[in-house]
Design a protein around this motif. Structure first.
Motif, PDB file in Angstrom:
ATOM      1  N   ARG A  96       0.553  -1.313  -0.277  1.00 50.70           N
ATOM      2  CA  ARG A  96       0.085  -0.100  -0.048  1.00 50.70           C
ATOM      3  C   ARG A  96       0.879   1.196   0.027  1.00 50.70           C
ATOM      4  O   ARG A  96       0.158   1.616  -0.436  1.00 50.70           O
ATOM      5  CB  ARG A  96      -0.985  -0.260   1.291  1.00 50.70           C
ATOM      6  CG  ARG A  96      -1.887  -1.234   1.335  1.00 50.70           C
ATOM      7  CD  ARG A  96      -3.679  -1.201   1.708  1.00 50.70           C
ATOM      8  NE  ARG A  96      -4.070  -0.171   0.469  1.00 50.70           N
ATOM      9  CZ  ARG A  96      -4.593   1.371   0.774  1.00 50.70           C
ATOM     10  NH1 ARG A  96      -4.550   1.413   2.597  1.00 50.70           N
ATOM     11  NH2 ARG A  96      -4.647   2.410  -0.141  1.00 50.70           N
ATOM     12  N   SER A 115      -0.238 -14.062  -2.379  1.00 54.09           N
ATOM     13  CA  SER A 115      -1.814 -12.729  -1.919  1.00 54.09           C
ATOM     14  C   SER A 115      -2.724 -11.640  -0.913  1.00 54.09           C
ATOM     15  O   SER A 115      -3.165 -11.501  -0.229  1.00 54.09           O
ATOM     16  CB  SER A 115      -2.398 -14.179  -0.302  1.00 54.09           C
ATOM     17  OG  SER A 115      -1.714 -14.342  -0.151  1.00 54.09           O
ATOM     18  N   ARG A 117      -2.232  -8.440  -2.364  1.00 50.45           N
ATOM     19  CA  ARG A 117      -3.251  -7.616  -2.199  1.00 50.45           C
ATOM     20  C   ARG A 117      -4.447  -7.569  -2.518  1.00 50.45           C
ATOM     21  O   ARG A 117      -5.361  -6.876  -1.795  1.00 50.45           O
ATOM     22  CB  ARG A 117      -2.986  -7.352  -3.738  1.00 50.45           C
ATOM     23  CG  ARG A 117      -1.605  -6.453  -3.828  1.00 50.45           C
ATOM     24  CD  ARG A 117      -0.784  -6.087  -5.558  1.00 50.45           C
ATOM     25  NE  ARG A 117      -0.868  -4.675  -5.203  1.00 50.45           N
ATOM     26  CZ  ARG A 117       0.304  -3.584  -5.681  1.00 50.45           C
ATOM     27  NH1 ARG A 117      -0.464  -3.318  -4.085  1.00 50.45           N
ATOM     28  NH2 ARG A 117       0.689  -3.454  -5.402  1.00 50.45           N
ATOM     29  N   SER A 118      -4.925  -9.092  -1.521  1.00 46.07           N
ATOM     30  CA  SER A 118      -6.577  -9.228  -1.892  1.00 46.07           C
ATOM     31  C   SER A 118      -6.645 -10.074  -0.393  1.00 46.07           C
ATOM     32  O   SER A 118      -8.301 -10.227  -0.094  1.00 46.07           O
ATOM     33  CB  SER A 118      -7.087 -10.716  -2.071  1.00 46.07           C
ATOM     34  OG  SER A 118      -6.033 -11.822  -2.306  1.00 46.07           O
ATOM     35  N   LEU A 119      -6.063  -9.528   0.543  1.00 44.50           N
ATOM     36  CA  LEU A 119      -5.947  -9.877   1.943  1.00 44.50           C
ATOM     37  C   LEU A 119      -7.535  -8.917   2.532  1.00 44.50           C
ATOM     38  O   LEU A 119      -8.035  -9.430   3.187  1.00 44.50           O
ATOM     39  CB  LEU A 119      -4.981  -9.958   2.653  1.00 44.50           C
ATOM     40  CG  LEU A 119      -4.755 -10.286   4.349  1.00 44.50           C
ATOM     41  CD1 LEU A 119      -4.920 -11.570   4.172  1.00 44.50           C
ATOM     42  CD2 LEU A 119      -3.404  -9.503   4.807  1.00 44.50           C
ATOM     43  N   PHE A 120      -7.064  -7.322   2.162  1.00 38.80           N
ATOM     44  CA  PHE A 120      -8.445  -6.718   2.564  1.00 38.80           C
ATOM     45  C   PHE A 120      -8.698  -6.247   1.813  1.00 38.80           C
ATOM     46  O   PHE A 120      -8.160  -5.771   0.302  1.00 38.80           O
ATOM     47  CB  PHE A 120      -7.295  -5.663   3.344  1.00 38.80           C
ATOM     48  CG  PHE A 120      -6.768  -6.289   4.882  1.00 38.80           C
ATOM     49  CD1 PHE A 120      -7.204  -6.284   5.446  1.00 38.80           C
ATOM     50  CD2 PHE A 120      -5.274  -5.405   4.615  1.00 38.80           C
ATOM     51  CE1 PHE A 120      -6.376  -6.760   7.144  1.00 38.80           C
ATOM     52  CE2 PHE A 120      -4.312  -6.052   5.711  1.00 38.80           C
ATOM     53  CZ  PHE A 120      -5.532  -6.575   6.394  1.00 38.80           C
ATOM     54  N   SER A 121     -10.382  -6.575   1.727  1.00 35.76           N
ATOM     55  CA  SER A 121     -11.027  -6.687   0.869  1.00 35.76           C
ATOM     56  C   SER A 121     -11.649  -4.417   0.824  1.00 35.76           C
ATOM     57  O   SER A 121     -12.186  -4.158  -0.529  1.00 35.76           O
ATOM     58  CB  SER A 121     -12.637  -7.091   0.276  1.00 35.76           C
ATOM     59  OG  SER A 121     -13.196  -7.058   1.870  1.00 35.76           O
ATOM     60  N   VAL A 122     -11.888  -3.975   1.943  1.00 31.18           N
ATOM     61  CA  VAL A 122     -11.677  -2.483   1.853  1.00 31.18           C
ATOM     62  C   VAL A 122     -10.585  -1.909   2.216  1.00 31.18           C
ATOM     63  O   VAL A 122      -9.467  -2.703   4.138  1.00 31.18           O
ATOM     64  CB  VAL A 122     -13.467  -3.027   2.205  1.00 31.18           C
ATOM     65  CG1 VAL A 122     -13.511  -1.031   3.066  1.00 31.18           C
ATOM     66  CG2 VAL A 122     -13.891  -3.188   1.733  1.00 31.18           C
ATOM     67  N   ARG A 131      -5.298   2.027  -4.840  1.00 28.55           N
ATOM     68  CA  ARG A 131      -6.949   1.867  -4.014  1.00 28.55           C
ATOM     69  C   ARG A 131      -8.284   2.463  -3.598  1.00 28.55           C
ATOM     70  O   ARG A 131      -7.624   3.228  -3.119  1.00 28.55           O
ATOM     71  CB  ARG A 131      -7.023   0.678  -2.816  1.00 28.55           C
ATOM     72  CG  ARG A 131      -6.341  -1.199  -3.233  1.00 28.55           C
ATOM     73  CD  ARG A 131      -6.109  -1.708  -2.699  1.00 28.55           C
ATOM     74  NE  ARG A 131      -7.465  -2.243  -2.713  1.00 28.55           N
ATOM     75  CZ  ARG A 131      -7.767  -3.548  -1.552  1.00 28.55           C
ATOM     76  NH1 ARG A 131      -7.050  -3.914  -0.925  1.00 28.55           N
ATOM     77  NH2 ARG A 131      -8.589  -3.888  -0.487  1.00 28.55           N
ATOM     78  N   ALA A 134     -13.232   3.216   1.237  1.00 30.92           N
ATOM     79  CA  ALA A 134     -14.078   2.868   1.743  1.00 30.92           C
ATOM     80  C   ALA A 134     -14.793   4.227   2.260  1.00 30.92           C
ATOM     81  O   ALA A 134     -15.981   3.831   1.630  1.00 30.92           O
ATOM     82  CB  ALA A 134     -14.587   2.584   3.610  1.00 30.92           C
TER      83      ALA A 134
END
Length: 145
Positions: A96, A115, A117-122, A131, A134
């Motif tokens: 990030r 994995s 980058r997809s660990l946190f969806s928001v 990204r 929220a």
């Protein structure tokens, strides 16, 4: 120590310490301690191909701030490598902040990178990975931050 990169091919440039680089600013790769002044690279970021930022221990986060300055304020687009005490649990946060290559001898690091980058969806803060936080998603904002 093994190198890892999201692109699969970390650069082969050899870095020199910041103090040495100051007398050889044409060199394309530099290594910064977490106490070195990142702002001194401002007029050179377009020519640099690799910048290493060092984590002397897990609890020292100054390299995160250096990365944000390089990517966000100075516009550095070359490879940004995390070295030192880099743990796989830090990967989502390192990504990030704009790191894209890593030096680590921790087992399972490459699987964790795949994995991370997809660990946190928001996400809740705008950073250097593009990204949408929220707060903007709630307003119906598009993908630009």
């Amino acid at each position: 120590m093994p190198l890892f990169s999201e692109s699969g091919a970390p650069s082969a440039f050899t870095t020199i310490p910041f103090a040495d680089w100051q007398s050889r600013t044409d060199w394309p790769a530099v290594s910064l301690a977490n106490t070195d002044p990142v702002e001194d690279l401002a007029s050179h970021v377009g020519r640099l191909r690799l910048i290493e930022l060092h984590f002397p221990k897990f609890s020292d986060g100054r390299a995160y701030s250096q990365a944000r300055l390089l990517r966000g304020r100075l516009g550095y687009r070359g490879e940004l490598r995390a070295t030192g005490n880099v743990l796989r649990d830090q990967l989502p946060f390192l990504l990030r902040c704009g790191f894209d290559s890593f030096e680590s001898d921790q087992p399972g690091f490459d699987e964790a990178l795949a994995s991370a980058r997809s660990l946190f969806s928001v996400v809740y803060q705008a950073t250097e990975d593009g990204r949408v936080p929220a707060s903007r998603l709630r307003l119906g904002a598009d993908a630009t931050v």
